[in-house]
Design a protein around this motif. Structure first.
Motif, PDB file in Angstrom:
ATOM      1  N   ARG A   3      68.029  36.508  66.995  1.00 27.80           N
ATOM      2  CA  ARG A   3      67.295  37.177  68.074  1.00 27.80           C
ATOM      3  C   ARG A   3      66.325  38.169  67.459  1.00 27.80           C
ATOM      4  N   TYR A   4      65.182  38.343  68.129  1.00 30.06           N
ATOM      5  CA  TYR A   4      64.221  39.349  67.679  1.00 30.06           C
ATOM      6  C   TYR A   4      63.376  39.805  68.857  1.00 30.06           C
ATOM      7  N   LEU A   5      62.767  40.979  68.700  1.00 32.62           N
ATOM      8  CA  LEU A   5      61.948  41.546  69.767  1.00 32.62           C
ATOM      9  C   LEU A   5      60.601  40.849  69.841  1.00 32.62           C
ATOM     10  N   CYS A   6      60.098  40.708  71.044  1.00 30.65           N
ATOM     11  CA  CYS A   6      58.774  40.147  71.286  1.00 30.65           C
ATOM     12  C   CYS A   6      57.722  41.111  70.746  1.00 30.65           C
ATOM     13  N   ASP A   7      56.708  40.578  70.071  1.00 31.30           N
ATOM     14  CA  ASP A   7      55.640  41.404  69.502  1.00 31.30           C
ATOM     15  C   ASP A   7      54.823  42.123  70.566  1.00 31.30           C
ATOM     16  N   THR A   8      54.610  41.482  71.700  1.00 28.72           N
ATOM     17  CA  THR A   8      53.718  42.041  72.719  1.00 28.72           C
ATOM     18  C   THR A   8      54.449  42.817  73.807  1.00 28.72           C
ATOM     19  N   ASP A   9      55.750  42.647  73.934  1.00 30.08           N
ATOM     20  CA  ASP A   9      56.529  43.345  74.949  1.00 30.08           C
ATOM     21  C   ASP A   9      57.875  43.706  74.331  1.00 30.08           C
ATOM     22  N   ARG A  10      58.019  44.944  73.920  1.00 34.18           N
ATOM     23  CA  ARG A  10      59.228  45.371  73.196  1.00 34.18           C
ATOM     24  C   ARG A  10      60.498  45.239  74.036  1.00 34.18           C
ATOM     25  N   ARG A  11      60.355  45.002  75.339  1.00 33.63           N
ATOM     26  CA  ARG A  11      61.538  44.780  76.176  1.00 33.63           C
ATOM     27  C   ARG A  11      62.011  43.335  76.076  1.00 33.63           C
ATOM     28  N   GLY A  12      61.119  42.457  75.640  1.00 36.36           N
ATOM     29  CA  GLY A  12      61.451  41.036  75.566  1.00 36.36           C
ATOM     30  C   GLY A  12      62.203  40.705  74.282  1.00 36.36           C
ATOM     31  N   ILE A  13      63.223  39.896  74.425  1.00 37.45           N
ATOM     32  CA  ILE A  13      63.996  39.442  73.267  1.00 37.45           C
ATOM     33  C   ILE A  13      63.906  37.929  73.211  1.00 37.45           C
ATOM     34  N   TYR A  14      63.512  37.430  72.062  1.00 36.20           N
ATOM     35  CA  TYR A  14      63.440  35.991  71.854  1.00 36.20           C
ATOM     36  C   TYR A  14      64.635  35.544  71.038  1.00 36.20           C
ATOM     37  N   THR A  15      64.987  34.306  71.204  1.00 35.29           N
ATOM     38  CA  THR A  15      66.092  33.712  70.465  1.00 35.29           C
ATOM     39  C   THR A  15      65.597  32.412  69.847  1.00 35.29           C
ATOM     40  N   ASP A  16      65.809  32.260  68.559  1.00 31.51           N
ATOM     41  CA  ASP A  16      65.409  31.045  67.863  1.00 31.51           C
ATOM     42  C   ASP A  16      66.616  30.387  67.217  1.00 31.51           C
ATOM     43  N   VAL A  17      66.559  29.090  67.084  1.00 36.40           N
ATOM     44  CA  VAL A  17      67.608  28.334  66.404  1.00 36.40           C
ATOM     45  C   VAL A  17      67.357  28.425  64.901  1.00 36.40           C
ATOM     46  N   THR A  18      68.401  28.724  64.157  1.00 37.56           N
ATOM     47  CA  THR A  18      68.292  28.787  62.693  1.00 37.56           C
ATOM     48  C   THR A  18      68.294  27.372  62.110  1.00 37.56           C
ATOM     49  N   GLU A  19      68.046  27.270  60.831  1.00 37.35           N
ATOM     50  CA  GLU A  19      68.123  25.960  60.160  1.00 37.35           C
ATOM     51  C   GLU A  19      69.520  25.362  60.315  1.00 37.35           C
ATOM     52  N   ALA A  20      70.549  26.206  60.190  1.00 36.31           N
ATOM     53  CA  ALA A  20      71.927  25.711  60.364  1.00 36.31           C
ATOM     54  C   ALA A  20      72.124  25.195  61.789  1.00 36.31           C
ATOM     55  N   GLY A  21      71.550  25.895  62.766  1.00 31.89           N
ATOM     56  CA  GLY A  21      71.646  25.454  64.156  1.00 31.89           C
ATOM     57  C   GLY A  21      70.923  24.147  64.389  1.00 31.89           C
ATOM     58  N   LEU A  22      69.740  24.012  63.788  1.00 30.39           N
ATOM     59  CA  LEU A  22      68.979  22.759  63.924  1.00 30.39           C
ATOM     60  C   LEU A  22      69.710  21.592  63.271  1.00 30.39           C
ATOM     61  N   THR A  23      70.340  21.862  62.138  1.00 34.86           N
ATOM     62  CA  THR A  23      71.108  20.810  61.453  1.00 34.86           C
ATOM     63  C   THR A  23      72.293  20.368  62.307  1.00 34.86           C
ATOM     64  N   LEU A  24      73.036  21.338  62.853  1.00 30.13           N
ATOM     65  CA  LEU A  24      74.180  21.006  63.703  1.00 30.13           C
ATOM     66  C   LEU A  24      73.721  20.270  64.959  1.00 30.13           C
ATOM     67  N   LEU A  25      72.623  20.714  65.545  1.00 31.04           N
ATOM     68  CA  LEU A  25      72.085  20.046  66.731  1.00 31.04           C
ATOM     69  C   LEU A  25      71.718  18.601  66.411  1.00 31.04           C
TER      70      LEU A  25
END
Length: 153
Positions: free
Chosen positions: A92-114
């Motif tokens: 998870r990380y904060l959105c660059d343009t809106d500090r209230r927004g939190i983004y979630t990305d799949v890691t390489e391990a997550g992509l591999t498991l998926l």
């Protein structure tokens, strides 16, 4: 319309059949994903939804959009994200343009498991639909699912 109205009764029976089909499919997929990949259906769905994000305008989903996509409340989605983050499958990380927004990305391990789990999910879905198609009450619903042309992505 009254509670004993035949139209309501038929509608109720149709809803029960649809609910039964969904439950049977989800339970079958859940058993296979858990046994072979240590993933629940919701975890698989979350990884799948998040894996389709991209950088740039409109590329990332807000947590409410993610919750809607995996059919959970926002608080349940947050707990699910936290569990997968603890396993190293998401970040998870904060959105660059809106500090209230939190983004979630799949890691390489997550992509591999998926990628490993996707064929299991697809096979289990096919098996569950084939089994349900043998039930005369569920067969029309199975046909309807098979005939849907929903765009992927």
């Amino acid at each position: 319309m009254t509670a004993t109205d035949p139209a309501l009764t038929a509608l109720s029976q149709g809803w029960c059949a649809l609910s039964l089909l969904h439950g049977k499919i989800e339970a079958h997929i859940e058993r296979r994903l858990e046994a072979e990949h240590g993933l629940s259906v919701r975890e698989f769905s979350l990884l799948d939804v998040l894996s389709r994000q991209h950088n740039g305008p409109g590329g990332h989903l807000q947590m409410k959009q993610v919750a809607d996509a995996v059919v959970l409340s926002q608080s349940a989605t947050t707990r699910l994200v936290s569990r997968l983050e603890d396993r190293g499958l998401l970040t998870r990380y904060l959105c660059d343009t809106d500090r209230r927004g939190i983004y979630t990305d799949v890691t390489e391990a997550g992509l591999t498991l998926l990628a490993q789990a996707r064929p299991t999910n697809d096979t289990a879905l096919r098996e569950a639909l084939d089994e349900a198609a043998r039930n005369p009450e569920l067969a029309p619903l199975v046909r309807a699912v098979e005939e849907l042309n929903v765009p992927v992505g």
